[in-house]
Structure formats: structure tokens, C-alpha cells
Motif scaffolding. Structure first.
Motif, PDB file in Angstrom:
ATOM      1  N   THR A   2       0.882  -1.210  -0.018  1.00 43.15           N
ATOM      2  CA  THR A   2       0.024  -0.067   0.065  1.00 43.15           C
ATOM      3  C   THR A   2       0.653   1.248   0.066  1.00 43.15           C
ATOM      4  O   THR A   2       1.861   1.382   0.726  1.00 43.15           O
ATOM      5  CB  THR A   2      -0.682  -0.085   1.212  1.00 43.15           C
ATOM      6  OG1 THR A   2      -1.600  -1.195   1.576  1.00 43.15           O
ATOM      7  CG2 THR A   2      -1.830   1.063   1.127  1.00 43.15           C
ATOM      8  N   ARG A   3       0.756   2.092  -0.876  1.00 46.39           N
ATOM      9  CA  ARG A   3       1.281   3.499  -0.850  1.00 46.39           C
ATOM     10  C   ARG A   3       0.488   4.276   0.227  1.00 46.39           C
ATOM     11  O   ARG A   3      -0.552   4.582  -0.121  1.00 46.39           O
ATOM     12  CB  ARG A   3       1.394   4.054  -2.114  1.00 46.39           C
ATOM     13  CG  ARG A   3       2.334   3.354  -3.072  1.00 46.39           C
ATOM     14  CD  ARG A   3       2.564   4.374  -4.543  1.00 46.39           C
ATOM     15  NE  ARG A   3       3.024   5.576  -4.369  1.00 46.39           N
ATOM     16  CZ  ARG A   3       2.979   6.444  -5.510  1.00 46.39           C
ATOM     17  NH1 ARG A   3       2.528   6.030  -6.884  1.00 46.39           N
ATOM     18  NH2 ARG A   3       3.648   7.577  -5.345  1.00 46.39           N
ATOM     19  N   SER A  24      -7.420  11.330  -4.286  1.00 42.46           N
ATOM     20  CA  SER A  24      -8.055  10.168  -3.714  1.00 42.46           C
ATOM     21  C   SER A  24      -9.146  10.067  -4.682  1.00 42.46           C
ATOM     22  O   SER A  24      -9.198   8.580  -5.092  1.00 42.46           O
ATOM     23  CB  SER A  24      -8.715  10.338  -2.426  1.00 42.46           C
ATOM     24  OG  SER A  24      -7.933  10.765  -1.474  1.00 42.46           O
ATOM     25  N   LYS A  32      -8.273   1.671  -8.481  1.00 42.02           N
ATOM     26  CA  LYS A  32      -7.379   1.611  -7.240  1.00 42.02           C
ATOM     27  C   LYS A  32      -8.186   1.534  -6.195  1.00 42.02           C
ATOM     28  O   LYS A  32      -8.915   2.514  -5.837  1.00 42.02           O
ATOM     29  CB  LYS A  32      -6.162   2.370  -7.231  1.00 42.02           C
ATOM     30  CG  LYS A  32      -5.572   2.524  -8.568  1.00 42.02           C
ATOM     31  CD  LYS A  32      -4.176   1.702  -8.557  1.00 42.02           C
ATOM     32  CE  LYS A  32      -3.399   1.865  -9.839  1.00 42.02           C
ATOM     33  NZ  LYS A  32      -2.743   0.946 -10.199  1.00 42.02           N
ATOM     34  N   THR A  34      -8.956   2.550  -2.634  1.00 42.02           N
ATOM     35  CA  THR A  34      -8.364   3.708  -1.848  1.00 42.02           C
ATOM     36  C   THR A  34      -9.088   4.171  -0.496  1.00 42.02           C
ATOM     37  O   THR A  34     -10.303   4.241  -0.635  1.00 42.02           O
ATOM     38  CB  THR A  34      -8.551   4.913  -3.003  1.00 42.02           C
ATOM     39  OG1 THR A  34      -7.807   4.804  -4.193  1.00 42.02           O
ATOM     40  CG2 THR A  34      -7.613   6.385  -2.175  1.00 42.02           C
ATOM     41  N   TYR A 119      -4.349   2.449  -1.939  1.00 42.55           N
ATOM     42  CA  TYR A 119      -3.640   3.840  -1.642  1.00 42.55           C
ATOM     43  C   TYR A 119      -4.236   4.125  -0.467  1.00 42.55           C
ATOM     44  O   TYR A 119      -5.350   4.061  -0.385  1.00 42.55           O
ATOM     45  CB  TYR A 119      -3.883   4.856  -2.776  1.00 42.55           C
ATOM     46  CG  TYR A 119      -3.085   4.666  -4.133  1.00 42.55           C
ATOM     47  CD1 TYR A 119      -1.982   5.413  -3.920  1.00 42.55           C
ATOM     48  CD2 TYR A 119      -3.033   3.758  -4.972  1.00 42.55           C
ATOM     49  CE1 TYR A 119      -0.811   5.604  -5.169  1.00 42.55           C
ATOM     50  CE2 TYR A 119      -2.050   3.620  -5.819  1.00 42.55           C
ATOM     51  CZ  TYR A 119      -0.992   4.706  -6.123  1.00 42.55           C
ATOM     52  OH  TYR A 119      -0.252   4.513  -6.740  1.00 42.55           O
ATOM     53  N   GLU A 252       4.575   4.558  -9.060  1.00 40.24           N
ATOM     54  CA  GLU A 252       4.320   3.214  -8.361  1.00 40.24           C
ATOM     55  C   GLU A 252       5.466   2.296  -8.526  1.00 40.24           C
ATOM     56  O   GLU A 252       6.202   2.136  -9.457  1.00 40.24           O
ATOM     57  CB  GLU A 252       3.181   2.445  -9.295  1.00 40.24           C
ATOM     58  CG  GLU A 252       1.804   2.774  -8.535  1.00 40.24           C
ATOM     59  CD  GLU A 252       0.432   2.212  -9.109  1.00 40.24           C
ATOM     60  OE1 GLU A 252       0.850   1.343  -9.968  1.00 40.24           O
ATOM     61  OE2 GLU A 252      -0.402   2.630  -8.751  1.00 40.24           O
TER      62      GLU A 252
END
Ligand SMILES: Nc1ncnc2c1ncn2[C@@H]1O[C@H](COP(=O)(O)OP(=O)(O)OP(=O)(O)O)[C@@H](O)[C@H]1O
Ligand SMILES: [Mg+2]
Length: 252
Positions: A2-3, A24, A32, A34, A119, A252
Motif C-alpha cells: 500500500t502506498r 483520492s 485502485k 483507496t 492507496y 508506483e
């Protein structure tokens, strides 16, 4: 992995929340999974996505009452986007946590088990207090929005020192600044052009190619409780935030 990206700058009104919300939303719209975490007791990001009157539990309960993080997460109208909401109660967290052991790492510990997000975006308050320190300690990346006005660089050194302090004193050496984001750019004023030159001279390659122009639609979208992509998809604000999403995803 997870970033986890925190939006931080203790200067008020530089575009942290606007960026957290639209980044976001833009990432979620690219399929993705989020989560946006609202670590600001002003709860401006929360207000965009949910009716606060219906809120039962918030980050206050997670940080102060040991409520499991998953219990406060609610889904938004945007597919793939969840939020961990905040409310005004969070303003008491600094004082309540003053003597708690490990108080700088509470958020990091509480989100450790969330493994279903690509994310996590954290919005932080305009201060360098405990809520911001918790956010930076939980994050692995930071985006710093800076408004293109006089005194653009004021306070930036203090923020850099705080980041360095977290790397060294809270055992988080891998915390990195992903980029400096120029916001409120007004192409017809010299103030904006001078400020942009100043931050490019100071931060060099760290400045995102994307520049967020001044655009009233961003404010209107916020009060309409929508992302800029849903509220005004053809506006300059949507174009700029679209570019930012692409630029952030590229790392990424
Ligand atoms: N590029 C822009 N053009 C025009 N208005 C903007 C832009 N970015 C943000 N705004 C508006 O400016 C105000 C402050 O922005 P925002 O809430 O994002 O800043 P912030 O850094 O989160 O503030 P705070 O430090 O109080 O949390 C909001 O009303 C927002 O809608
Ligand atoms: Mg804000």
C-alpha cells in the motif's frame, strides 16, 4: 504494498484538503482501492463525502478509545473510495494523548492490519502537532502543497526539520517527499510566477510538473460535496488534478 501518502504543510489554506480529496477520487476512479484518512478536526474532507450527522464513530474513537480502525471506515459515493472520518472531537486528541506512551505511532499501529487498499491518502491539519506527526509516521510518502503567493517558502524549513526529526527520532528513515505541489497558481500575476520560480530554485526536481491553477470550481465542488471530476469535469481544476493523479501513479 500500500502506498500511504500524507498531504502536509502547517500553513493553513494551501490546498491540502482539496488535494487529498481530488487525488483520492482520481486514484479510486482508476480502479485502485483507496482510503482517505481525515486527520484534521476541521473535518473538511469528511464533509465532502459524508453527512456528518450520521456519523457514529470517528478517528477520535480510534486514537482515544481504542476502537478498531475497521469499525470507523465508511464507503463514499465514489466506487473504490472509502473514508476514515473525523469530527471536531479530534481537536482534543493532542491534550488527551500528551502522556500516552508511543503517542506518535498510534495511527501507524492502528492501520497496520489494513491490507486491502492500494492507496491510503492522509489529510493533515495546519499545525505540526501530534496529529500531523502521527500522520507522517504512518505514511511512507509526503506531498507538500505550497500556494503560489508571497511568503510561499515561509515555514517550509520548519516542516523539513519535522520530517527529518521523524526519520531520525521515530525510526522512519524511508519516509520520503514524493513532491512539492504548486497550488493557487495564477498565470497572470507576477507574484505567482515569482513564487513558482522560487520554489523551483529551492526544491529543484522535487517540484511536480503538474501545477494546480486557481479555479473557483474547486471551491464550488467542495461545497457541493463532490470531487472536481464529478462536479466540473471540463474545468481547469479537473485537468490539473487529473495530471497530478497521473504523475503520482507514475511513481508506483
Ligand atoms: N486551486 C484552487 N483554486 C481556487 N480555490 C482553491 C484552490 N485550492 C483550494 N481552494 C479553496 O481554498 C480554500 C482552502 O483550501 P483547502 O481547504 O484545500 O486548504 P487546506 O490547506 O486544507 O486548509 P487548512 O490548512 O485549513 O486545512 C478552500 O475553500 C478551497 O476550496
Ligand atoms: Mg484542510
Amino acid at each position: 504494498m500500500t502506498r500511504i501518502i500524507a498531504l502536509a504543510n502547517q500553513k493553513g489554506g494551501c490546498g491540502k484538503t482539496t488535494t487529498a480529496v481530488n487525488l483520492s477520487a482520481g486514484i479510486a476512479k482508476r480502479n485502485k482501492k483507496t482510503l482517505i484518512i481525515d486527520m484534521d478536526s476541521q473535518a473538511n474532507a469528511t464533509a465532502v463525502f459524508i453527512n456528518q450527522k450520521e456519523l457514529e464513530k470517528t478517528l477520535y474513537d480510534v486514537l482515544i478509545n481504542n476502537t478498531p480502525f475497521k469499525e470507523i471506515i465508511v464507503s463514499t459515493k465514489i466506487k473504490n473510495l472509502d473514508i476514515a472520518p473525523s469530527d471536531i472531537m479530534l481537536s482534543a486528541a493532542d491534550i488527551k494523548l500528551a502522556n500516552v506512551l508511543g503517542r506518535e505511532r498510534l495511527l501507524k499501529r492502528r492501520i497496520k492490519h489494513l491490507n486491502n487498499y492500494d492507496y491510503i491518502i492522509i489529510d493533515t491539519p495546519p499545525s505540526l502537532g501530534l496529529l500531523t506527526v502521527n500522520s507522517l509516521t504512518a505514511a511512507n510518502e509526503i506531498i507538500i502543497p505550497i500556494s503560489m503567493s508571497y511568503f510561499a517558502l515561509k515555514g517550509v524549513t520548519l516542516l523539513e526539520e519535522t520530517i527529518q526529526g521523524i526519520r531520525e527520532n521515530l525510526d522512519h528513515p524511508e519516509l520520503k517527499i514524493t513532491g512539492i505541489l504548486a497550488t493557487y497558481f495564477d498565470p497572470i500575476t507576477n507574484v505567482s510566477k515569482d513564487a513558482l520560480k522560487m520554489i523551483k530554485d529551492f526544491f529543484k526536481d522535487l517540484v511536480f510538473n503538474t501545477i494546480i491553477r486557481k479555479n473557483i470550481k474547486l471551491e464550488e465542488a467542495h461545497s457541493a460535496g463532490m470531487s472536481i471530476f464529478d462536479y466540473a469535469p471540463h474545468s481547469s481544476g479537473a485537468e490539473d488534478y487529473n495530471n497530478l493523479v497521473e504523475e503520482v501513479l507514475k511513481y508506483e
